[in-house]
Design an enzyme around this catalytic site. Structure first.
Site, PDB file in Angstrom:
ATOM      1  N   LYS A  44     -12.539  -8.219  -8.116  1.00 38.45           N
ATOM      2  CA  LYS A  44     -11.379  -8.188  -8.797  1.00 38.45           C
ATOM      3  C   LYS A  44     -10.137  -8.850  -8.097  1.00 38.45           C
ATOM      4  CE  LYS A  44      -9.786  -3.888  -6.104  1.00 38.45           C
ATOM      5  NZ  LYS A  44      -9.561  -2.628  -6.008  1.00 38.45           N
ATOM      6  N   ARG A 145      -5.896   9.371  -8.421  1.00 41.60           N
ATOM      7  CA  ARG A 145      -5.618   8.233  -9.428  1.00 41.60           C
ATOM      8  C   ARG A 145      -6.229   8.561 -10.670  1.00 41.60           C
ATOM      9  NH1 ARG A 145      -6.093   3.018  -5.564  1.00 41.60           N
ATOM     10  NH2 ARG A 145      -8.198   3.004  -6.407  1.00 41.60           N
ATOM     11  N   TYR A 280      17.161 -19.395   7.681  1.00 40.86           N
ATOM     12  CA  TYR A 280      18.228 -18.243   6.918  1.00 40.86           C
ATOM     13  C   TYR A 280      18.646 -17.406   7.656  1.00 40.86           C
ATOM     14  CZ  TYR A 280      17.151 -20.638   2.208  1.00 40.86           C
ATOM     15  OH  TYR A 280      16.892 -21.638   1.276  1.00 40.86           O
ATOM     16  N   MET A 328      11.046 -19.528   0.850  1.00 43.18           N
ATOM     17  CA  MET A 328      10.028 -19.564  -0.030  1.00 43.18           C
ATOM     18  C   MET A 328       9.032 -20.373  -0.067  1.00 43.18           C
ATOM     19  SD  MET A 328      10.930 -20.075  -4.236  1.00 43.18           S
ATOM     20  CE  MET A 328      11.962 -18.479  -4.548  1.00 43.18           C
TER      21      MET A 328
END
Length: 395
Positions: A44, A145, A280, A328
């Site tokens: 998956k 679940r 940053y 990013m």
């Protein structure tokens, strides 16, 4: 994606090298741990970020007879590829109303059913397709679940599934469940879930269900709980050579080898004075005159921002730590005066036998699990496959 031979040797901004020989070796090691059970390789989420089709083929070459996915779309893509043997079973379990039931039936997929709404939809699709569905009933033994609750709900689901089977609309091929805490050795829920699973499967079989497989063992249970193996084990992350939990042991403790090596080319090396802010927010300031290296991957590529000022990277044979915030598309490492050439290889993680960090090291740095580290690597990082051909002759 499989890259061309030229791309494999050309400099790349970043690359995730996928060792398919390691996939095959891991599947063999897992089969040896569960010799009396069939093995489903879970592929998956694009094989946990490694590439579903190449990893599925490698797993089947090593003896996996089942493949598992979350979504039906993932399973349908595997079947449509056409390079897997026809007798390989493919199962998918994450369904929502209105899903592609008919397509799944026509593709000979095993579909999971946890509730009466799903049973109604799959039987309607079977009527439309003119062929029976392969259905596996999922029991909620304690994870909370997916899965049907024990007691009256389970009795009703089993009863209606058997009625649909008598009408020729489906075949109940499996009974299954999933552990909540198998990665925590000794957790009391493991034994409790096993007992309930035996009870719920026993009830279904007493009523006439004749499943091909019963299964509950995920990676940690495959590695540590042979009493949970039943007819089929369902390893996921272990196929890719990552331990499900540090508490269980390292990959090497189970004869597993990490499959993915993530690296990037150093984009820039420069001298800066002491007191120079980096990235940053200036959360990192150089302690003195030093060199900085720019590594051209960031959170858009799957590098966790939570690993700012913590993530380890091997550059020039030394472990470095991310200096300041992950951006990013890039982050910076303090090279401490070293001056590797631009284009030098920076290894974020790999098997660890070359001195590089591992996915588990990154998980510790980011406060997460190694599953997330490998799965989150983005699509703009090319997957470069090595050892694609099986040459050892083993099955």
């Amino acid at each position: 994606m499989t890259e061309t031979a030229a791309l494999r040797t050309a400099p790349l901004r970043a690359r995730a090298e996928i060792d398919l020989a390691a996939v095959r070796a891991n599947v063999r090691a897992l089969r040896a741990l569960a010799p009396d059970a069939a093995l489903m390789a879970v592929v998956k989420s694009d094989a946990y970020g490694h590439g579903a089709l190449p990893c599925a083929r490698a797993a089947v070459e090593a003896g996996a007879t089942w493949l598992g996915t979350a979504t039906p779309e993932e399973a349908l893509a595997l079947r449509a590829d056409g390079r897997l043997p026809d007798d390989v079973r493919i199962m998918c379990w994450l369904w929502t109303p209105g899903g592609p039931w008919r397509e799944a039936i026509e593709a000979r997929l095993d579909v999971s059913v946890s509730d009466l709404w799903a049973l109604r939809e799959v039987t309607a699709a079977a009527r439309a397709a003119g062929r029976p569905a392969r259905v596996q009933l999922k029991a909620d033994t304690g994870l909370g679940r997916g899965g049907c609750q024990p007691g009256g709900d389970w009795a009703e689901l089993v009863g209606q599934a058997l009625a649909a089977e008598a009408d020729g609309l489906l075949k109940v091929t499996g009974l299954w469940s999933h552990f909540a805490c198998a990665d925590e050795p000794g957790h009391p829920s493991i034994d409790a879930q096993l007992a309930l699973f035996r009870e719920m499967t026993g009830y279904a079989e007493e009523r006439g269900v004749r499943p091909e497989v019963r299964h509950i063992a995920n990676s940690p249970a495959t590695l540590t709980r042979p009493d949970s193996h039943f007819d089929l084990v369902r390893p996921g992350i272990a196929v890719y050579g990552v331990s499900p939990s540090p508490e269980l042991g390292s990959p090497a403790d189970f004869g597993l080898r990490p499959v993915m090596t993530l690296s990037a080319s150093v984009a820039l090396v420069k001298h800066v004075p002491g007191g120079h802010g980096v990235s940053y927010g200036h959360t990192y300031t150089t302690a003195g005159e030093t060199t900085l290296g720019l590594i051209p991957v960031g959170y858009a590529d799957g590098v966790p921002r939570h690993a700012s000022s913590a993530g380890p990277v091997l550059v020039g044979g030394k472990w470095r730590t991310i200096a300041g915030r992950v951006a990013m598309d890039q982050f910076v490492v303090d090279l401490g005066g070293d001056e590797p050439e631009p284009g030098a290889r920076a290894v974020l993680f790999g098997p660890g036998d070359g001195g590089e960090p591992t996915a588990e090291d990154w998980a510790q740095a980011a406060g997460t699990i190694a599953y997330e580290i490998v799965t989150r690597i983005g699509t703009r990082v090319p997957r470069v496959y090595v050892n694609e051909s099986q040459t050892d002759g083993q099955q």
